[in-house]
Design an enzyme around this catalytic site. Sequence first.
Site, PDB file in Angstrom:
ATOM      1  N   SER A   1       1.523 -14.120 -46.429  1.00  0.00           N
ATOM      2  CA  SER A   1       1.155 -13.728 -45.063  1.00  0.00           C
ATOM      3  C   SER A   1       1.867 -14.612 -44.032  1.00  0.00           C
ATOM      4  O   SER A   1       3.086 -14.659 -44.001  1.00  0.00           O
ATOM      5  CB  SER A   1      -0.373 -13.766 -44.912  1.00  0.00           C
ATOM      6  OG  SER A   1      -0.794 -13.027 -43.803  1.00  0.00           O
TER       7      SER A   1
ATOM      8  N   ASP B   1      -1.666  -7.138 -47.488  1.00  0.00           N
ATOM      9  CA  ASP B   1      -1.548  -8.597 -47.394  1.00  0.00           C
ATOM     10  C   ASP B   1      -1.729  -9.285 -48.749  1.00  0.00           C
ATOM     11  O   ASP B   1      -2.677  -9.006 -49.486  1.00  0.00           O
ATOM     12  CB  ASP B   1      -2.611  -9.098 -46.413  1.00  0.00           C
ATOM     13  CG  ASP B   1      -2.376 -10.519 -45.963  1.00  0.00           C
ATOM     14  OD1 ASP B   1      -2.387 -11.423 -46.808  1.00  0.00           O
ATOM     15  OD2 ASP B   1      -2.188 -10.727 -44.738  1.00  0.00           O
TER      16      ASP B   1
END
Length: 294
Positions: free
Chosen positions: A38, A183
């Site tokens: 991320s 993610d």
Amino acid sequence: MYIDGVFSGGGIKGFALIGAIKEVERRGFRFKHVAGTSAGSIVAALLSAGYTSEEVYQLIDQLDLRSFMDPRTSLIPFPFAKWLFVYWRLGLYKGNALEKWIQEKLEAKGLRTFADLPPQSLRVIASDLSNGRLLVLPDDLEKYGIDQRLFPIAKAIRMSCSLPFFFEPVKLRTQSGTNIIVDGGVLSNFPMWLFDRESVKKVRPVLGIKLSSKEYDRPQNKISNAFQLYEALFETMKDAHDARHISRKHEKNIIFIPTERFLTTEFSLAEEKKHALLALGRKSAEHFFKKWSF
């Protein structure tokens, strides 16, 4: 001296990563191979491209972070349309603006695909919800029949940053179908394990930078409503895998930055909070280096 680095996810709290890296560089260390999830994947990619921590900070500091919140156009007022976007598009914002920004910054350094980087020098984590498995990019692309050398680095970073319900997932299309990618923090928010194979001798010291307190120092989650329950559920889900891997042996090689009081998606972050995160990262690194030995 060259070292390898691992950077955790944390959204906007990633400013603290930059502060810590500034201190790392000030002490004469440079990163050779890096990995991240991320926000950590963005920092890792920019470092791989040759940017210094100061340059990374300038790039992000000059940016209006709200520009990453790119909703789809609709005739319906956004407060109502956004819930339709979550239902039909699986996210409030497209995420295209984020990918385009990363692409521009990498291309400025001559990088476009993973063929432009030395093998294994950059790896990022994403989550394949269609197949229920963790995805290491670019390594695992071969499983999808995709040549990892030709895969855009910016697309991989976009995949790693697709915070569920906030950004639309990336649809990875292959001959066997479409895979929904979100993610990497859903499955591994801090991939220190990428550099920790028992049968392989470490070539360089590995330093991790994690946007949280040590496991035993974390404040207890307060849960009194459905929103707090979801937040605690997501935090537990993304950290449980990595927490089991981080033993006392690994803790000595990790800079922990206690960022719990900051919000992951605060894209309207005020200047004082940016500087507070930067200072917190640097201070945490300074404290770490007082006792680090490798």
